[in-house]
Design a protein around this motif. Structure first.
Motif, short mmCIF file in Angstrom:
data_model
loop_
_atom_site.label_atom_id
_atom_site.label_comp_id
_atom_site.label_asym_id
_atom_site.label_seq_id
_atom_site.Cartn_x
_atom_site.Cartn_y
_atom_site.Cartn_z
N MET A 190 0.85 -1.17 0.00
CA MET A 190 0.00 0.00 0.00
C MET A 190 0.90 1.23 0.00
SD MET A 190 -2.75 1.23 2.89
CE MET A 190 -3.38 -0.39 3.08
N LYS B 131 -2.10 6.54 0.07
CA LYS B 131 -3.35 5.84 0.38
C LYS B 131 -3.43 5.52 1.87
CE LYS B 131 -4.69 4.28 -4.08
NZ LYS B 131 -5.81 3.64 -4.66
N SER C 248 -4.41 8.74 3.55
CA SER C 248 -5.84 8.97 3.28
C SER C 248 -6.70 8.08 4.17
CB SER C 248 -6.16 8.71 1.81
OG SER C 248 -5.50 9.62 0.98
N TYR D 262 -9.28 6.41 -2.80
CA TYR D 262 -8.35 7.01 -1.86
C TYR D 262 -7.69 6.03 -0.92
CZ TYR D 262 -10.51 11.22 -3.55
OH TYR D 262 -10.97 12.21 -4.38
N ILE D 263 -8.27 4.85 -0.73
CA ILE D 263 -7.68 3.85 0.15
C ILE D 263 -7.66 2.49 -0.54
CG2 ILE D 263 -8.36 5.04 2.26
CD1 ILE D 263 -10.63 3.06 2.59
N GLN D 264 -6.86 1.59 -0.03
CA GLN D 264 -6.80 0.23 -0.56
C GLN D 264 -7.77 -0.63 0.18
OE1 GLN D 264 -5.47 0.40 -3.48
NE2 GLN D 264 -4.13 -1.32 -3.28
#
Length: 189
Positions: A1, A5, A8, A187-189
């Motif tokens: 990651m 991210k 975020s 915005y995120i994994q």
């Protein structure tokens, strides 16, 4: 990651912790005297929208804020609200349910993959039902422990009066999750 991210995700977790904390102050009065609040909805949405890691972080951060003295537990604060209060099981249930919902959606509706709209709604619907079942189970067990109530009394005090309001919140959560989960996935994994 990647680190952007991750940042975020942490920012969104903090935002959701604040939304959960402020959710008590948004109330819809009902004729029976028990208002609909959105604090539980915000906690459950954190798992649906942010996933298991950041959803759990946001609900755990909310609990930590209350434990250290901020009055975020319906105007109360302190570890005793969780360990000895009648609503402590629900507060713990927020963390478990948000993690559970995040895992469930990660398995059956992974981010970054295309899904049919009908399948997405069905999976989100199941996640919302399961998440609420986890939260209410924790809440009822905590209520029974704190008050020495029977299962029947706990269900009639902690579940039955809240079914109409929770049904409305569940419908909202399905549509909010369907709309905003793909946006947050950017915005995120």
């Amino acid at each position: 990651m990647n680190s952007q991210k991750k940042r975020s995700g942490i920012i969104l977790s903090a935002l959701f912790a604040a939304l959960i904390a402020s959710g008590f102050f948004i109330q819809i009065p009902l004729p029976g005297g028990i208002p609909i609040i959105i604090q539980d909805m915000m906690a459950l949405l954190s798992g649906l929208l942010l996933g298991p890691v950041y959803g759990t972080i946001s609900t755990a951060a909310f609990l930590i804020l209350g434990i250290i003295g901020l009055p975020v537990f319906s105007g109360k604060a302190g570890i005793h609200v969780i360990t000895a209060g009648p609503t402590g099981g629900f507060l713990i249930g927020y963390v478990i349910a948000s993690c559970f919902a995040g895992i469930f959606l990660s398995l059956f509706l992974p981010r970054g993959k295309k899904h049919s709209s009908a399948k997405s709604y069905l999976i989100i619907f199941i996640a919302v039902l399961l998440e609420n079942a986890v939260m209410f189970t924790c809440g009822i067990l905590g209520f029974m422990r704190a008050t020495d109530a029977s299962l029947a009394k706990a269900v009639s005090a902690c579940l039955i009066p809240f079914l109409p309001g929770n049904s409305l919140k569940q419908i909202l959560m399905i549509f909010i999750t369907k709309k905003f989960r793909p946006v947050i996935s950017e915005y995120i994994q």
